[in-house]
Design a protein around this motif. Structure first.
Motif, PDB file in Angstrom:
ATOM      1  N   GLN A  77       0.797  -1.216   0.000  1.00 22.58           N
ATOM      2  CA  GLN A  77       0.000   0.000   0.000  1.00 22.58           C
ATOM      3  C   GLN A  77       0.835   1.274   0.000  1.00 22.58           C
ATOM      4  O   GLN A  77       0.502   2.255   0.660  1.00 22.58           O
ATOM      5  CB  GLN A  77      -1.006  -0.017   1.158  1.00 22.58           C
ATOM      6  N   GLU A  78       1.918   1.172  -0.719  1.00 23.19           N
ATOM      7  CA  GLU A  78       2.714   2.366  -0.974  1.00 23.19           C
ATOM      8  C   GLU A  78       2.856   2.528  -2.487  1.00 23.19           C
ATOM      9  O   GLU A  78       2.597   1.592  -3.241  1.00 23.19           O
ATOM     10  CB  GLU A  78       4.123   2.192  -0.382  1.00 23.19           C
ATOM     11  N   ILE A  79       3.260   3.710  -2.874  1.00 21.30           N
ATOM     12  CA  ILE A  79       3.615   3.910  -4.276  1.00 21.30           C
ATOM     13  C   ILE A  79       5.123   3.970  -4.372  1.00 21.30           C
ATOM     14  O   ILE A  79       5.760   4.790  -3.713  1.00 21.30           O
ATOM     15  CB  ILE A  79       2.992   5.209  -4.837  1.00 21.30           C
ATOM     16  N   THR A  80       5.668   3.057  -5.127  1.00 23.60           N
ATOM     17  CA  THR A  80       7.098   3.025  -5.336  1.00 23.60           C
ATOM     18  C   THR A  80       7.384   3.516  -6.740  1.00 23.60           C
ATOM     19  O   THR A  80       6.851   2.975  -7.708  1.00 23.60           O
ATOM     20  CB  THR A  80       7.634   1.584  -5.171  1.00 23.60           C
ATOM     21  N   ALA A  81       8.204   4.555  -6.842  1.00 19.86           N
ATOM     22  CA  ALA A  81       8.517   5.095  -8.167  1.00 19.86           C
ATOM     23  C   ALA A  81       9.890   4.624  -8.614  1.00 19.86           C
ATOM     24  O   ALA A  81      10.821   4.551  -7.813  1.00 19.86           O
ATOM     25  CB  ALA A  81       8.474   6.622  -8.135  1.00 19.86           C
ATOM     26  N   LEU A  82       9.983   4.255  -9.895  1.00 18.58           N
ATOM     27  CA  LEU A  82      11.274   3.908 -10.475  1.00 18.58           C
ATOM     28  C   LEU A  82      11.627   5.021 -11.453  1.00 18.58           C
ATOM     29  O   LEU A  82      10.903   5.265 -12.408  1.00 18.58           O
ATOM     30  CB  LEU A  82      11.202   2.579 -11.230  1.00 18.58           C
ATOM     31  N   ILE A  83      12.720   5.740 -11.165  1.00 17.34           N
ATOM     32  CA  ILE A  83      13.113   6.822 -12.076  1.00 17.34           C
ATOM     33  C   ILE A  83      14.509   6.554 -12.623  1.00 17.34           C
ATOM     34  O   ILE A  83      15.230   5.699 -12.101  1.00 17.34           O
ATOM     35  CB  ILE A  83      13.092   8.204 -11.380  1.00 17.34           C
ATOM     36  N   ILE A 140       5.435   2.341 -10.027  1.00 17.38           N
ATOM     37  CA  ILE A 140       5.287   3.155 -11.228  1.00 17.38           C
ATOM     38  C   ILE A 140       6.650   3.528 -11.802  1.00 17.38           C
ATOM     39  O   ILE A 140       7.567   3.912 -11.066  1.00 17.38           O
ATOM     40  CB  ILE A 140       4.446   4.430 -10.943  1.00 17.38           C
ATOM     41  N   VAL A 141       6.780   3.345 -13.112  1.00 13.82           N
ATOM     42  CA  VAL A 141       7.963   3.830 -13.818  1.00 13.82           C
ATOM     43  C   VAL A 141       7.617   5.205 -14.348  1.00 13.82           C
ATOM     44  O   VAL A 141       6.534   5.409 -14.895  1.00 13.82           O
ATOM     45  CB  VAL A 141       8.312   2.903 -15.005  1.00 13.82           C
ATOM     46  N   THR A 142       8.498   6.151 -14.158  1.00  8.70           N
ATOM     47  CA  THR A 142       8.203   7.474 -14.711  1.00  8.70           C
ATOM     48  C   THR A 142       9.474   8.184 -15.157  1.00  8.70           C
ATOM     49  O   THR A 142      10.553   8.001 -14.596  1.00  8.70           O
ATOM     50  CB  THR A 142       7.429   8.351 -13.703  1.00  8.70           C
ATOM     51  N   HIS A 143       9.321   8.950 -16.205  1.00  8.01           N
ATOM     52  CA  HIS A 143      10.401   9.791 -16.688  1.00  8.01           C
ATOM     53  C   HIS A 143      10.367  11.142 -15.993  1.00  8.01           C
ATOM     54  O   HIS A 143      11.301  11.910 -16.052  1.00  8.01           O
ATOM     55  CB  HIS A 143      10.198  10.050 -18.195  1.00  8.01           C
ATOM     56  N   ASN A 144       9.201  11.376 -15.394  1.00  9.54           N
ATOM     57  CA  ASN A 144       8.901  12.701 -14.902  1.00  9.54           C
ATOM     58  C   ASN A 144       9.228  12.779 -13.411  1.00  9.54           C
ATOM     59  O   ASN A 144       8.542  12.204 -12.580  1.00  9.54           O
ATOM     60  CB  ASN A 144       7.407  12.957 -15.166  1.00  9.54           C
ATOM     61  N   MET A 145      10.289  13.481 -13.078  1.00  7.13           N
ATOM     62  CA  MET A 145      10.739  13.507 -11.685  1.00  7.13           C
ATOM     63  C   MET A 145       9.751  14.188 -10.761  1.00  7.13           C
ATOM     64  O   MET A 145       9.577  13.783  -9.625  1.00  7.13           O
ATOM     65  CB  MET A 145      12.098  14.182 -11.588  1.00  7.13           C
ATOM     66  N   GLN A 146       9.091  15.239 -11.297  1.00  5.09           N
ATOM     67  CA  GLN A 146       8.078  15.908 -10.469  1.00  5.09           C
ATOM     68  C   GLN A 146       6.968  14.919 -10.123  1.00  5.09           C
ATOM     69  O   GLN A 146       6.462  14.909  -9.008  1.00  5.09           O
ATOM     70  CB  GLN A 146       7.475  17.111 -11.201  1.00  5.09           C
ATOM     71  N   GLN A 147       6.626  14.084 -11.110  1.00  4.48           N
ATOM     72  CA  GLN A 147       5.579  13.105 -10.854  1.00  4.48           C
ATOM     73  C   GLN A 147       5.993  12.141  -9.742  1.00  4.48           C
ATOM     74  O   GLN A 147       5.216  11.851  -8.837  1.00  4.48           O
ATOM     75  CB  GLN A 147       5.289  12.314 -12.138  1.00  4.48           C
ATOM     76  N   ALA A 148       7.216  11.685  -9.809  1.00  2.74           N
ATOM     77  CA  ALA A 148       7.718  10.781  -8.775  1.00  2.74           C
ATOM     78  C   ALA A 148       7.685  11.484  -7.419  1.00  2.74           C
ATOM     79  O   ALA A 148       7.224  10.926  -6.414  1.00  2.74           O
ATOM     80  CB  ALA A 148       9.129  10.327  -9.112  1.00  2.74           C
ATOM     81  N   ALA A 149       8.145  12.734  -7.395  1.00  3.65           N
ATOM     82  CA  ALA A 149       8.199  13.473  -6.139  1.00  3.65           C
ATOM     83  C   ALA A 149       6.801  13.714  -5.592  1.00  3.65           C
ATOM     84  O   ALA A 149       6.574  13.612  -4.386  1.00  3.65           O
ATOM     85  CB  ALA A 149       8.916  14.807  -6.365  1.00  3.65           C
ATOM     86  N   ARG A 150       5.870  14.024  -6.488  1.00  2.00           N
ATOM     87  CA  ARG A 150       4.500  14.326  -6.064  1.00  2.00           C
ATOM     88  C   ARG A 150       3.781  13.103  -5.541  1.00  2.00           C
ATOM     89  O   ARG A 150       3.050  13.157  -4.573  1.00  2.00           O
ATOM     90  CB  ARG A 150       3.692  14.853  -7.264  1.00  2.00           C
TER      91      ARG A 150
END
Lengths: 281, 284
Positions: free
Chosen positions: B57-63, B226-236
């Motif tokens: 129940q967390e969001i893990t971002a891969l940047i 979530i994989v994202t190119h967008n660092m703001q998205q990961a941070a948000r």
């Protein structure tokens, strides 16, 4: 506009027109000749009487009956092989199968007719028969169906397959529910082309189904089958002008059948293009 | 926490939802864990020695920069790479403590429990309703699926926009709606984990916002990677962030995991200078 530019423009469009004419001319030439030659016998009699009474009924029925056989046999085997090659075959087997498919595609149909005659008509003892003819024609058109099926399936975007796999669908369900529906128009147009080729073939049938003035029977073996291209071939060699007109009429009828098949194919392709465009993947 | 799910039978424990009387998930509740994972396309190594824990129940971002293997890594987590011929995985991926790549585990069972949303919306060429209903039905659910379809579309924040045109083609929807349809489709299978591969990269800011809001909402019940190119998205959006990069090696370019920590730490106080260069925009 300068005079040279104007001249060049006129010259270019003239050449374009000539090129278009060069394509259309042979087709028109054939159509004109065949219909002109058959004019004296054109009428309902062609559809109501058999070949021994100045009609083509038995030959038309026989051709349709043969096409039905090709649709079933070549359709099932061809589409099945195409699916296997596109979806399941290991690379090695796929390459071998494709090689033989190419060989088959280039095979002169008369050689195929000869082989079918030796093995099916003589050795298997079926005599001139429906089954021998259907098998010979099916082998002839099989490569087209296999190829178009394989290509149609490969054109289904990977994104769709992965999307389905990502939902935990089994391979079998992905094939049936996700991959086959969008590929179906492509597969169908391949089958239609195969039927169109079958309509015009003579060589494989000459050796395998014989001919009869009677209506085609439902017997698979030992009964000869009438068909249109045979009428073209044999009647033209008869001294009677009426028989020769009938030859041309049989040609016209084959062309008509061909045009209908092409139109059906066009319709299916048009629909598939529309569907593919909307997929935009 | 000891494994309570049997992968081969698919038997699962009830989801631990906040607000229920059950024990709330803790930071130690690890759903997915990769241990020294390396991945190969034929002879070409794409990932090297990735060890990373995904918490429930967390969001893990891969940047990380292009070609660093973050998408490949994501696809290792539900065995989607099995579909790519001549690929090979070394190391271990544990799902609720069990080996995801064990011989007895069927990939389709995994994919039903670890869903996927792709970079470009890929709805099936079918109606909106069918897009949501097809997988549950294919996976064996019988009877009327109207409720399931509505519930899934609601959870994907799409219901109000499509409830009057469920029978029309999914292609009639806008790009953002199509992507939410793909999320609804994934939810309908009732997975425990949602893998999202740059789900908003092809969308405009408004549609992106909708997807991000949706993720926050989904987080209450699902674990999201979530994989994202967008660092703001990961941070948000994310709770934890993993920074991947490309390592130039004699044998070629290989994806490696540089740093994995709380999103806050990664963006404000990273330990590795490479992470700092990337998140501050000096590289990548």
């Amino acid at each position: 506009m300068g005079i040279w530019r104007r001249l060049r423009n006129v010259g270019f469009w003239t050449l374009c027109g000539l090129a278009a004419l060069a394509i259309a001319a042979p087709a028109l030439w054939v159509l004109y000749t065949v219909f002109h030659q058959s004019l004296p016998v054109i009428g309902w009699r062609l559809l109501t009487h058999n070949t021994n009474a100045g009609g083509l009924k038995n030959a038309i029925l026989g051709t349709l009956w043969l096409l039905f056989g090709v649709l079933v046999l070549a359709g099932i085997v061809g589409v099945g092989s195409g699916i296997y090659l596109a979806e399941f075959a290991p690379r090695g087997i796929g390459q071998v199968a494709r090689f033989f498919s190419d060989v088959l595609a280039g095979m002169p149909s008369i050689v195929l007719g000869y082989v079918a005659y030796i093995t099916l008509v003589v050795q298997a003892g079926w005599g001139y028969s429906y089954l021998a003819g259907v098998i010979a024609l099916s082998v002839l058109v099989l490569p087209y169906i296999v190829k178009t099926t394989e290509v149609a399936l490969r054109q289904v975007p990977t994104a769709l397959r992965e999307g389905a796999a990502g939902l935990g669908m089994t391979e079998r369900i992905i094939l049936w529910k996700i991959v086959l529906p969008p590929a179906l128009p492509g597969i169908m147009s391949g089958v239609i082309v195969a039927l169109a080729i079958s309509t015009g073939e003579l060589a494989p049938l000459l050796f395998t189904v014989g001919f009869t003035d009677n209506n085609p029977s439902l017997a698979l073996t030992h009964q000869q089958v009438p068909y249109l291209t045979s009428v073209i071939f044999t009647n033209l060699q008869l001294p009677d002008p009426q028989a020769q007109y009938l030859s041309a009429a049989a040609g016209a009828m084959s062309l008509l059948l061909l045009v209908i098949l092409i139109l059906i194919g066009r319709l299916i392709t048009a629909r598939s293009v529309k569907a593919t465009r909307r997929m935009a993947l | 926490m000891s494994p309570t799910v049997n992968l081969s039978t698919g038997e699962r424990r009830p989801l631990l939802r906040p607000g229920t009387s059950e024990v709330a998930p803790t930071a130690d509740d690890i759903v997915l864990s990769t241990q020294h994972v390396s991945f190969f396309y034929g002879d070409v190594q794409a990932l090297s020695d990735i060890s990373l824990d995904v918490h429930r129940q967390e969001i893990t971002a891969l940047i990380g920069p292009s070609g660093c293997g973050k998408t490949t890594f994501l696809r290792c987590l539900n065995r989607l790479n099995d579909m790519v011929p001549r690929t090979r995985l070394e190391g271990q991926v544990l799902f609720d403590g069990e080996d995801l790549y064990a011989k007895s585990v069927r990939p389709i069972d995994i994919r039903r429990r670890i869903g996927m949303v792709f970079q470009r919306a890929n709805p099936f060429p079918k109606s909106i309703y069918e897009n949501v209903a097809i997988a549950p039905r294919a996976n064996g659910q019988r009877g009327n699926l109207d409720d399931l379809v509505e519930e899934s579309l609601r959870r994907a924040a799409l219901w109000d926009e499509v409830k009057d045109k469920l029978k029309s083609s999914a292609f009639d929807l806008s790009g953002g709606q199509q992507q939410r349809l793909c999320i609804a489709r994934a939810i309908a299978v009732e997975p425990e984990v949602l893998l999202m591969d740059e789900p908003a990269s092809a969308l405009d800011p408004v549609a992106t916002q909708a997807i991000e809001d949706l993720m926050q909402d989904l987080k209450r019940d699902y674990t999201i990677v979530i994989v994202t190119h967008n660092m703001q998205q990961a941070a948000r959006t994310s709770d934890r962030t993993a920074f991947f990069t490309v390592d130039q090696r004699p044998e070629g370019r290989v994806g490696v995991l540089v740093e994995y920590d709380d999103t806050n730490t990664i963006f404000t106080n990273p330990k590795d200078p490479r992470t700092e260069d990337y998140v501050t925009g000096r590289f990548g």
